[in-house]
Design a protein around this motif. Structure first.
Motif, PDB file in Angstrom:
ATOM      1  N   GLU A  55      36.508 -14.517 123.494  1.00 51.80           N
ATOM      2  CA  GLU A  55      36.334 -15.014 124.859  1.00 51.80           C
ATOM      3  C   GLU A  55      36.446 -13.885 125.887  1.00 51.80           C
ATOM      4  O   GLU A  55      36.853 -12.784 125.570  1.00 51.80           O
ATOM      5  CB  GLU A  55      37.357 -16.116 125.165  1.00 51.80           C
ATOM      6  N   GLU A  56      36.051 -14.216 127.097  1.00 53.25           N
ATOM      7  CA  GLU A  56      36.140 -13.256 128.196  1.00 53.25           C
ATOM      8  C   GLU A  56      37.610 -12.877 128.418  1.00 53.25           C
ATOM      9  O   GLU A  56      38.500 -13.704 128.315  1.00 53.25           O
ATOM     10  CB  GLU A  56      35.582 -13.871 129.480  1.00 53.25           C
ATOM     11  N   VAL A  57      37.831 -11.628 128.733  1.00 53.91           N
ATOM     12  CA  VAL A  57      39.175 -11.115 128.937  1.00 53.91           C
ATOM     13  C   VAL A  57      39.270 -10.575 130.352  1.00 53.91           C
ATOM     14  O   VAL A  57      38.394  -9.843 130.803  1.00 53.91           O
ATOM     15  CB  VAL A  57      39.480  -9.996 127.912  1.00 53.91           C
ATOM     16  N   ASN A  58      40.330 -10.933 131.047  1.00 51.50           N
ATOM     17  CA  ASN A  58      40.573 -10.411 132.385  1.00 51.50           C
ATOM     18  C   ASN A  58      41.364  -9.114 132.233  1.00 51.50           C
ATOM     19  O   ASN A  58      42.531  -9.130 131.845  1.00 51.50           O
ATOM     20  CB  ASN A  58      41.346 -11.432 133.219  1.00 51.50           C
ATOM     21  N   ILE A  59      40.729  -8.006 132.524  1.00 47.16           N
ATOM     22  CA  ILE A  59      41.340  -6.694 132.315  1.00 47.16           C
ATOM     23  C   ILE A  59      42.620  -6.537 133.129  1.00 47.16           C
ATOM     24  O   ILE A  59      43.592  -5.951 132.665  1.00 47.16           O
ATOM     25  CB  ILE A  59      40.331  -5.547 132.589  1.00 47.16           C
ATOM     26  N   GLN A  60      42.660  -7.083 134.350  1.00 49.85           N
ATOM     27  CA  GLN A  60      43.855  -6.953 135.183  1.00 49.85           C
ATOM     28  C   GLN A  60      45.042  -7.721 134.588  1.00 49.85           C
ATOM     29  O   GLN A  60      46.176  -7.250 134.645  1.00 49.85           O
ATOM     30  CB  GLN A  60      43.598  -7.445 136.619  1.00 49.85           C
ATOM     31  N   ILE A  62      45.611  -8.462 131.321  1.00 45.79           N
ATOM     32  CA  ILE A  62      46.188  -7.802 130.142  1.00 45.79           C
ATOM     33  C   ILE A  62      46.795  -6.450 130.504  1.00 45.79           C
ATOM     34  O   ILE A  62      47.758  -6.015 129.878  1.00 45.79           O
ATOM     35  CB  ILE A  62      45.182  -7.695 128.973  1.00 45.79           C
ATOM     36  N   GLN A  63      46.282  -5.825 131.549  1.00 44.11           N
ATOM     37  CA  GLN A  63      46.888  -4.575 132.020  1.00 44.11           C
ATOM     38  C   GLN A  63      48.301  -4.850 132.533  1.00 44.11           C
ATOM     39  O   GLN A  63      49.233  -4.117 132.212  1.00 44.11           O
ATOM     40  CB  GLN A  63      46.039  -3.967 133.127  1.00 44.11           C
ATOM     41  N   LYS A  64      48.458  -5.914 133.295  1.00 43.23           N
ATOM     42  CA  LYS A  64      49.777  -6.273 133.831  1.00 43.23           C
ATOM     43  C   LYS A  64      50.768  -6.533 132.693  1.00 43.23           C
ATOM     44  O   LYS A  64      51.907  -6.067 132.732  1.00 43.23           O
ATOM     45  CB  LYS A  64      49.649  -7.509 134.723  1.00 43.23           C
ATOM     46  N   ILE A  65      50.317  -7.246 131.669  1.00 40.51           N
ATOM     47  CA  ILE A  65      51.182  -7.534 130.519  1.00 40.51           C
ATOM     48  C   ILE A  65      51.576  -6.241 129.815  1.00 40.51           C
ATOM     49  O   ILE A  65      52.739  -6.035 129.468  1.00 40.51           O
ATOM     50  CB  ILE A  65      50.474  -8.503 129.543  1.00 40.51           C
ATOM     51  N   ALA A  66      50.604  -5.356 129.611  1.00 38.28           N
ATOM     52  CA  ALA A  66      50.880  -4.084 128.931  1.00 38.28           C
ATOM     53  C   ALA A  66      51.908  -3.259 129.701  1.00 38.28           C
ATOM     54  O   ALA A  66      52.834  -2.691 129.114  1.00 38.28           O
ATOM     55  CB  ALA A  66      49.590  -3.285 128.761  1.00 38.28           C
ATOM     56  N   ILE A  67      51.763  -3.209 131.007  1.00 36.14           N
ATOM     57  CA  ILE A  67      52.697  -2.443 131.836  1.00 36.14           C
ATOM     58  C   ILE A  67      54.083  -3.073 131.794  1.00 36.14           C
ATOM     59  O   ILE A  67      55.094  -2.383 131.656  1.00 36.14           O
ATOM     60  CB  ILE A  67      52.162  -2.321 133.273  1.00 36.14           C
ATOM     61  N   GLU A  68      54.144  -4.404 131.879  1.00 35.69           N
ATOM     62  CA  GLU A  68      55.433  -5.106 131.806  1.00 35.69           C
ATOM     63  C   GLU A  68      56.125  -4.862 130.467  1.00 35.69           C
ATOM     64  O   GLU A  68      57.346  -4.791 130.396  1.00 35.69           O
ATOM     65  CB  GLU A  68      55.238  -6.606 132.030  1.00 35.69           C
ATOM     66  N   MET A  69      55.337  -4.734 129.398  1.00 32.59           N
ATOM     67  CA  MET A  69      55.902  -4.478 128.069  1.00 32.59           C
ATOM     68  C   MET A  69      56.300  -3.015 127.882  1.00 32.59           C
ATOM     69  O   MET A  69      56.925  -2.663 126.886  1.00 32.59           O
ATOM     70  CB  MET A  69      54.892  -4.872 126.989  1.00 32.59           C
ATOM     71  N   GLY A  70      55.917  -2.173 128.830  1.00 35.93           N
ATOM     72  CA  GLY A  70      56.267  -0.758 128.738  1.00 35.93           C
ATOM     73  C   GLY A  70      55.383   0.026 127.781  1.00 35.93           C
ATOM     74  O   GLY A  70      55.768   1.087 127.301  1.00 35.93           O
ATOM     75  N   GLN A  85      52.222  -9.098 119.433  1.00 34.76           N
ATOM     76  CA  GLN A  85      53.126  -9.093 120.585  1.00 34.76           C
ATOM     77  C   GLN A  85      52.357  -9.377 121.867  1.00 34.76           C
ATOM     78  O   GLN A  85      52.936  -9.793 122.857  1.00 34.76           O
ATOM     79  CB  GLN A  85      53.835  -7.741 120.708  1.00 34.76           C
ATOM     80  N   ILE A  86      51.059  -9.087 121.820  1.00 36.66           N
ATOM     81  CA  ILE A  86      50.197  -9.336 122.959  1.00 36.66           C
ATOM     82  C   ILE A  86      48.885  -9.911 122.426  1.00 36.66           C
ATOM     83  O   ILE A  86      48.362  -9.446 121.414  1.00 36.66           O
ATOM     84  CB  ILE A  86      49.960  -8.041 123.782  1.00 36.66           C
ATOM     85  N   ASP A  87      48.405 -10.951 123.075  1.00 35.83           N
ATOM     86  CA  ASP A  87      47.164 -11.603 122.664  1.00 35.83           C
ATOM     87  C   ASP A  87      46.018 -11.012 123.474  1.00 35.83           C
ATOM     88  O   ASP A  87      45.711 -11.473 124.567  1.00 35.83           O
ATOM     89  CB  ASP A  87      47.265 -13.111 122.892  1.00 35.83           C
ATOM     90  N   ALA A  88      45.437  -9.941 122.936  1.00 35.97           N
ATOM     91  CA  ALA A  88      44.401  -9.207 123.668  1.00 35.97           C
ATOM     92  C   ALA A  88      43.527  -8.472 122.658  1.00 35.97           C
ATOM     93  O   ALA A  88      43.883  -8.364 121.486  1.00 35.97           O
ATOM     94  CB  ALA A  88      45.063  -8.221 124.627  1.00 35.97           C
ATOM     95  N   PRO A  89      42.402  -7.952 123.110  1.00 33.27           N
ATOM     96  CA  PRO A  89      41.525  -7.209 122.199  1.00 33.27           C
ATOM     97  C   PRO A  89      42.151  -5.886 121.765  1.00 33.27           C
ATOM     98  O   PRO A  89      42.776  -5.199 122.564  1.00 33.27           O
ATOM     99  CB  PRO A  89      40.270  -6.930 123.019  1.00 33.27           C
ATOM    100  N   LEU A  90      41.967  -5.560 120.511  1.00 37.26           N
ATOM    101  CA  LEU A  90      42.451  -4.289 119.991  1.00 37.26           C
ATOM    102  C   LEU A  90      41.728  -3.130 120.680  1.00 37.26           C
ATOM    103  O   LEU A  90      42.336  -2.165 121.103  1.00 37.26           O
ATOM    104  CB  LEU A  90      42.223  -4.217 118.479  1.00 37.26           C
ATOM    105  N   VAL A  92      40.462  -2.521 123.667  1.00 38.61           N
ATOM    106  CA  VAL A  92      40.409  -2.867 125.090  1.00 38.61           C
ATOM    107  C   VAL A  92      39.482  -1.929 125.853  1.00 38.61           C
ATOM    108  O   VAL A  92      38.949  -2.288 126.895  1.00 38.61           O
ATOM    109  CB  VAL A  92      41.826  -2.903 125.700  1.00 38.61           C
ATOM    110  N   SER A  93      39.243  -0.755 125.304  1.00 35.61           N
ATOM    111  CA  SER A  93      38.349   0.189 125.977  1.00 35.61           C
ATOM    112  C   SER A  93      36.920  -0.332 126.063  1.00 35.61           C
ATOM    113  O   SER A  93      36.126   0.170 126.838  1.00 35.61           O
ATOM    114  CB  SER A  93      38.373   1.543 125.275  1.00 35.61           C
ATOM    115  N   LYS A  94      36.601  -1.380 125.293  1.00 37.55           N
ATOM    116  CA  LYS A  94      35.260  -1.962 125.339  1.00 37.55           C
ATOM    117  C   LYS A  94      35.188  -3.165 126.279  1.00 37.55           C
ATOM    118  O   LYS A  94      34.136  -3.763 126.429  1.00 37.55           O
ATOM    119  CB  LYS A  94      34.821  -2.370 123.933  1.00 37.55           C
TER     120      LYS A  94
END
Length: 175
Positions: A55-60, A62-70, A85-90, A92-94
Motif C-alpha cells: 500500500e501507499e506509504v506516507n514518508i513523513q 514513517i520518518q517520524k516513527i524512525a526518529i522517535e525510535m532513535g 519493530q516498525i511496519d514500513a517498507p524495507l 524506504v529509499s524507493k
C-alpha cells in the motif's frame, strides 16, 4: 534459505558478499541460487524472506516513527523493519518523497535551507563555478555541504518560484 534470512541478507549483491566472505559458505551456497533452485525459485524477496508493503506509504509518518525510535542508520532501519519493530517498507529509499538517509533519519548536520540562502547570498557569488572557486580558496563551514544541489534540491523544488530560475541562481542571488 534460513541461513540467508538469519544473517539478514536482503539483496543479490549482499548475498554475493555474504557467500564470498567465507570459503565454507562459498562451498555450501550456490553462486546463482535462481539457477540452482530453478524449480522452486520465486525471486529474491521470497528467498531472503522480505515482505514488501504494497500500500501507499506516507514518508513523513514513517520518518517520524524512525526518529522517535532513535534509528540513526540504514542498517538500524533494516533491523527494525525485519524484526517487525516498525511496519514500513524495507527499501524506504524507493518510497516517493525519500531524499536521502541523512535527511530521512534526521541526522542532518547541515544548515536548513533558509539559513543556507542567507549564507550563500552574503558571499556575493553568482554561479556554481564561482561556488567551487570560493570553496577552493576559503574554509567552507562544516555545516554547509560542498554539493549544494544534491543536498538542497528538494527544498528548491518545493518552492513556489518562477519556472525559469535555475537552482544556482536562486541559491546565490534569489529571484
Amino acid at each position: 534459505m534460513l541461513l540467508i534470512r538469519d544473517f539478514g541478507v536482503f539483496t543479490a549483491k549482499e548475498y554475493d558478499r555474504f557467500r564470498n566472505g567465507s570459503s565454507v559458505l562459498k562451498e555450501q551456497l550456490p553462486a546463482q541460487p535462481s539457477v540452482f533452485y530453478k524449480n522452486e525459485w520465486n525471486g529474491w524477496n521470497e528467498f531472503t524472506g522480505i515482505e514488501h508493503k504494497k500500500e501507499e506509504v506516507n514518508i513523513q509518518e514513517i520518518q517520524k516513527i524512525a526518529i522517535e525510535m532513535g534509528i540513526k542508520t540504514k542498517e538500524e532501519w533494516r533491523m527494525a523493519v525485519t524484526t517487525k519493530q516498525i511496519d514500513a517498507p524495507l527499501f524506504v529509499s524507493k518510497v516517493q518523497g525519500f531524499s536521502n538517509w541523512t535527511q530521512f533519519l534526521n541526522t542532518d548536520k547541515y544548515r536548513d535551507f533558509e539559513e543556507l540562502l542567507s549564507f550563500t547570498r552574503s558571499l556575493g557569488i553568482k554561479t556554481q563555478t564561482d561556488w567551487r572557486g570560493w570553496c577552493r580558496d576559503n574554509e567552507r563551514p562544516q555545516d554547509v555541504p560542498f554539493d549544494l544541489h544534491t543536498h538542497y534540491k528538494d527544498s528548491f523544488l518545493s518552492l513556489e518560484r518562477p519556472n525559469n530560475i535555475s537552482f544556482w541562481r536562486y541559491i546565490f542571488v534569489g529571484e
